[in-house]
Design a protein around this motif. Sequence first.
Motif, PDB file in Angstrom:
ATOM      1  N   TRP A   1       0.833  -1.213   0.000  1.00  0.00           N
ATOM      2  CA  TRP A   1       0.000   0.000   0.000  1.00  0.00           C
ATOM      3  C   TRP A   1       0.858   1.249   0.000  1.00  0.00           C
ATOM      4  CZ3 TRP A   1      -0.003   3.482   4.166  1.00  0.00           C
ATOM      5  CH2 TRP A   1      -0.923   4.541   4.060  1.00  0.00           C
ATOM      6  N   ARG A   2       1.878   1.288   0.852  1.00  0.00           N
ATOM      7  CA  ARG A   2       2.712   2.484   0.935  1.00  0.00           C
ATOM      8  C   ARG A   2       3.510   2.693  -0.349  1.00  0.00           C
ATOM      9  NH1 ARG A   2       7.637   4.652   2.720  1.00  0.00           N
ATOM     10  NH2 ARG A   2       7.328   6.698   3.708  1.00  0.00           N
ATOM     11  N   SER A   3       3.976   1.609  -0.953  1.00  0.00           N
ATOM     12  CA  SER A   3       4.684   1.751  -2.228  1.00  0.00           C
ATOM     13  C   SER A   3       3.791   2.374  -3.291  1.00  0.00           C
ATOM     14  CB  SER A   3       5.192   0.386  -2.711  1.00  0.00           C
ATOM     15  OG  SER A   3       6.257  -0.067  -1.924  1.00  0.00           O
ATOM     16  N   LEU A   4       2.550   1.940  -3.343  1.00  0.00           N
ATOM     17  CA  LEU A   4       1.619   2.486  -4.327  1.00  0.00           C
ATOM     18  C   LEU A   4       1.271   3.935  -4.010  1.00  0.00           C
ATOM     19  CD1 LEU A   4      -0.751  -0.586  -4.770  1.00  0.00           C
ATOM     20  CD2 LEU A   4       1.106   0.153  -6.274  1.00  0.00           C
ATOM     21  N   GLU A   5       1.177   4.253  -2.733  1.00  0.00           N
ATOM     22  CA  GLU A   5       0.891   5.629  -2.334  1.00  0.00           C
ATOM     23  C   GLU A   5       2.048   6.579  -2.670  1.00  0.00           C
ATOM     24  OE1 GLU A   5      -1.742   7.316  -0.415  1.00  0.00           O
ATOM     25  OE2 GLU A   5      -2.869   5.693  -1.344  1.00  0.00           O
ATOM     26  N   HIS A   6       3.250   6.029  -2.785  1.00  0.00           N
ATOM     27  CA  HIS A   6       4.433   6.851  -3.011  1.00  0.00           C
ATOM     28  C   HIS A   6       5.053   6.536  -4.374  1.00  0.00           C
ATOM     29  CE1 HIS A   6       4.846   8.833   0.976  1.00  0.00           C
ATOM     30  NE2 HIS A   6       4.069   7.819   1.330  1.00  0.00           N
ATOM     31  N   ASN A   7       4.229   6.676  -5.386  1.00  0.00           N
ATOM     32  CA  ASN A   7       4.708   6.625  -6.771  1.00  0.00           C
ATOM     33  C   ASN A   7       5.136   5.245  -7.233  1.00  0.00           C
ATOM     34  OD1 ASN A   7       4.822   8.343  -8.994  1.00  0.00           O
ATOM     35  ND2 ASN A   7       7.040   8.559  -8.860  1.00  0.00           N
ATOM     36  N   GLY A   8       4.719   4.201  -6.499  1.00  0.00           N
ATOM     37  CA  GLY A   8       5.018   2.863  -6.965  1.00  0.00           C
ATOM     38  C   GLY A   8       4.074   2.458  -8.084  1.00  0.00           C
ATOM     39  N   GLY A   9       4.429   1.455  -8.808  1.00  0.00           N
ATOM     40  CA  GLY A   9       3.579   0.966  -9.895  1.00  0.00           C
ATOM     41  C   GLY A   9       3.701  -0.539  -9.985  1.00  0.00           C
TER      42      GLY A   9
END
Length: 260
Positions: free
Chosen positions: A110-118
């Motif tokens: 979740w945090r990776s996606l919230e911070h520009n992850g894809g």
Amino acid sequence: MPSQQIPVPPLVPAMDPTFQAVFTAAMFLGVVALGLYALRLSLRERTPIPLLLMAGGFVAMLSEPIVDVMGLCVYPTDGMWTLFTTFGRPIPLFMVVYVWFVGGQALLVWRSLEHNGGAAAVWRWLGVFFVVDVVMETVAVRFFRLYVLYGAQPFSVLGLPWWWILVNVTMPVITGIVVYRAAPLLPGIRVLAVIPLVPMTITGVNAATSFGMWNALHTDLGYALTWPVGVLTVGLTLLLVWLGAQAGPATGSPRARARS
């Protein structure tokens, strides 16, 4: 047509008290470590979602006896520190692992996606979770002998069926993606819906990817059926992760930039 079989769990020796204590302590350390990380994130980013994910992981433990019955896993009852019993299956205390393995690892996605992850971040976490689970469960099954996976289990390495591993690690990955997509719809008190979303998602992941294997394991056709169905199960998990990865943010998306 294959006949229906109800595989009988094998007799297993009592849990070694030292191994059980070591493994249980390690699982609680995982809960504490990712719990503190969740608390830090919640305070810093002013969102309860990290802590709610951990709480959802706790509730998700209730799915364990279901997958044990369907996927043919049994724990020694003699000497077990029992957490709860349903479906006639005592579940050991070290199943608090769900708090960090499901809730905590979903938090990382979740945090990776919230911070520009894809998509790349999703696949990267899947690989990391896979390695962690292989090491953890190989120790538990092969060396500590804390549980047994029985029946005609395909992809078994040192007593550990790797199709189970892939399904296991898909649970937190998809949970993190679901919560990422649902979060904008959950302002205010509605954010508490994250807690039931966790067990709902992992139960769905298990059923969506393992329904074929659960059926195959409960027939009398053995490996002649479970191996090809095992290949199908692997394909379904990878398909689910691929679909989920497409639901993440595109690099540089407005929402991602706002969180970076």
